[in-house]
Enzyme design. Structure first.
Site, mmCIF file in Angstrom:
data_model
loop_
_atom_site.group_PDB
_atom_site.id
_atom_site.type_symbol
_atom_site.label_atom_id
_atom_site.label_comp_id
_atom_site.label_asym_id
_atom_site.label_seq_id
_atom_site.Cartn_x
_atom_site.Cartn_y
_atom_site.Cartn_z
ATOM 1 N N PRO A 83 40.028 33.589 33.207
ATOM 2 C CA PRO A 83 39.164 34.464 32.413
ATOM 3 C C PRO A 83 37.969 35.010 33.191
ATOM 4 O O PRO A 83 37.546 34.402 34.181
ATOM 5 C CB PRO A 83 38.681 33.556 31.271
ATOM 6 C CG PRO A 83 38.903 32.176 31.726
ATOM 7 C CD PRO A 83 39.918 32.174 32.822
ATOM 8 N N SER A 86 34.253 33.026 34.378
ATOM 9 C CA SER A 86 34.591 31.604 34.512
ATOM 10 C C SER A 86 34.036 31.001 35.802
ATOM 11 O O SER A 86 34.303 29.846 36.102
ATOM 12 C CB SER A 86 36.110 31.435 34.477
ATOM 13 O OG SER A 86 36.696 32.237 35.484
ATOM 14 N N LEU A 88 34.951 31.874 38.680
ATOM 15 C CA LEU A 88 36.033 31.826 39.661
ATOM 16 C C LEU A 88 36.242 33.176 40.343
ATOM 17 O O LEU A 88 37.246 33.380 41.015
ATOM 18 C CB LEU A 88 37.328 31.340 38.993
ATOM 19 C CG LEU A 88 37.220 29.970 38.297
ATOM 20 C CD1 LEU A 88 38.524 29.603 37.608
ATOM 21 C CD2 LEU A 88 36.831 28.882 39.300
ATOM 22 N N ALA A 92 35.078 39.921 41.437
ATOM 23 C CA ALA A 92 35.417 40.159 42.852
ATOM 24 C C ALA A 92 36.919 40.390 42.993
ATOM 25 O O ALA A 92 37.355 41.291 43.716
ATOM 26 C CB ALA A 92 34.981 38.972 43.704
ATOM 27 N N ASP A 133 32.037 36.140 47.536
ATOM 28 C CA ASP A 133 33.140 36.233 46.562
ATOM 29 C C ASP A 133 34.169 37.265 47.025
ATOM 30 O O ASP A 133 35.373 37.008 47.031
ATOM 31 C CB ASP A 133 32.616 36.650 45.179
ATOM 32 C CG ASP A 133 31.802 35.564 44.503
ATOM 33 O OD1 ASP A 133 31.507 34.547 45.161
ATOM 34 O OD2 ASP A 133 31.446 35.736 43.323
HETATM 35 C C1 MEV Z 1 28.725 33.845 42.604
HETATM 36 O O1 MEV Z 1 30.101 33.468 42.672
HETATM 37 C C2 MEV Z 1 28.026 33.470 43.867
HETATM 38 C C3 MEV Z 1 26.546 33.829 43.903
HETATM 39 O O2 MEV Z 1 26.009 33.235 45.106
HETATM 40 C C4 MEV Z 1 26.330 35.324 43.908
HETATM 41 C C5 MEV Z 1 26.731 35.990 45.217
HETATM 42 O O3 MEV Z 1 26.829 35.325 46.241
HETATM 43 O O4 MEV Z 1 26.901 37.222 45.186
HETATM 44 C C6 MEV Z 1 25.793 33.230 42.734
#
Ligand code: MEV
Length: 310
Positions: A83, A86, A88, A92, A133
């Site tokens: 989802p 989440s 995950l 991205a 990501d």
């Molecule tokens: C999100 O999965 C990861 C964060 O560090 C944001 C990013 O790196 O763009 C919170």
């Protein structure tokens, strides 16, 4: 593009160490996992996502990808194993898969271009981002972001004064159980919340640096295959993320409940909800505990490919 369908897929990711701090140029480590986002595109009379017309106010990641490619009206169809919100990497994964599909419809794509464009889209839509990501969903396997280049360098990215050297990370055999809290949390507001804290507090800036140090320690422990130490580092990282204000009662509950049966556990991704991960050699037990606490467990398979044609 003609009337033909062009399909791609990209994996979900989990961040092992360093989320949030990586936005400030600190190191971070992540792996792609066996949940995938599939995307198909074809030309159409109006642009849409899964049959819903795109407007100025919805599906900003999809609109930004189409704008980046100056695409003619395009029907985008997605189908995901995980989802959104989440933790995950669904935004991205959809961005990476769609950019690759658009490039494929015009000829072909290469990993670095997809990763670069996907980072630009995420940075623009999210307001502020790191490439972790989007690089993980593009390259798959494991990613290490560091401030210096090494011989496993994939590409470098920069934005304002920040610079990231994105490397392929060799990931040892290990079992990660993911626990989805069931509560979706978009990344942008959590990144903005941390930025407000960091802008006004030396203490918060030191926490960001401590997370970066911890990530470097964890990467060395991973290279030695020392899962006990790596687990302890992950748990310490969770505590620092909680101090930054990005954990939640649901995440803390799942982390505490799984720790007695794990080497370590932490939230993964932006936090605020989303998912946690436990590094364990007792996946069945950890899955049972996550279920009993109201979470949704998944034992992740790692070392999976990044974006690919379907
Ligand atoms: C999100 O999965 C990861 C964060 O560090 C944001 C990013 O790196 O763009 C919170």
């Amino acid at each position: 593009m003609s009337g033909r369908l062009w399909g791609t897929s990209a994996p979900a990711k989990v961040i092992l160490l360093g989320e949030h701090a990586v936005v400030y140029g600190q190191p971070a480590a992540s792996v792609a996992i066996d949940l995938r986002m599939r995307c198909r595109i074809r030309s159409a009379s109006i642009s849409s996502l899964n049959g819903m017309p795109l407007t100025a106010h919805n599906y900003s990641y999809v609109s930004a990808c189409l704008a980046k490619h100056n695409a003619c009206p395009t029907a985008v169809i997605t189908d995901s194993d995980f989802p959104s919100g989440s933790g995950l990497g669904s935004s991205a994964a959809v961005t990476v898969a769609l950019l690759a599909a658009l490039a494929r419809s015009k000829g072909n794509w290469d990993e670095e271009t997809v990763a670069r464009e996907a980072f630009e889209v995420e940075n623009e839509v999210q307001g502020r981002a790191s490439p972790i990501d989007t690089s993980t969903c593009t390259h798959g396997h494991g990613i290490l972001i560091a401030s210096e280049r090494s011989d496993r360098l994939l590409w470098e990215m920069s934005c304002d004064t920040r610079r990231w050297c994105v490397h392929d990370l060799k990931v040892p055999k290990m079992t990660l159980v993911i626990g989805f809290t069931g509560r979706s949390a978009p990344t942008g507001p959590l990144v903005a919340k941390v930025k407000r804290y960091v802008d006004h507090s030396t203490f918060a800036r030191e926490v960001i640096e401590d997370i970066g140090q911890m990530t470097l320690e964890g990467v060395k422990q991973m290279a030695k295959g020392d899962l006990e130490s790596l687990g302890r580092t992950m748990t310490r990282d969770h505590k620092l993320l909680a101090i930054l204000g990005v954990s939640s009662p649901e995440l803390d509950k799942l982390v505490s409940a799984t720790l007695p049966h794990s080497y370590g556990a932490k939230l993964t991704g932006a936090g605020g909800g989303g998912s946690m991960i436990a590094l364990t050699d007792r996946p069945e037990k950890v899955m049972e505990i996550i279920r009993s606490k109201g979470g949704k467990p998944h034992t992740a398979v790692t070392d999976v490919p990044g974006v690919k044609n379907e």
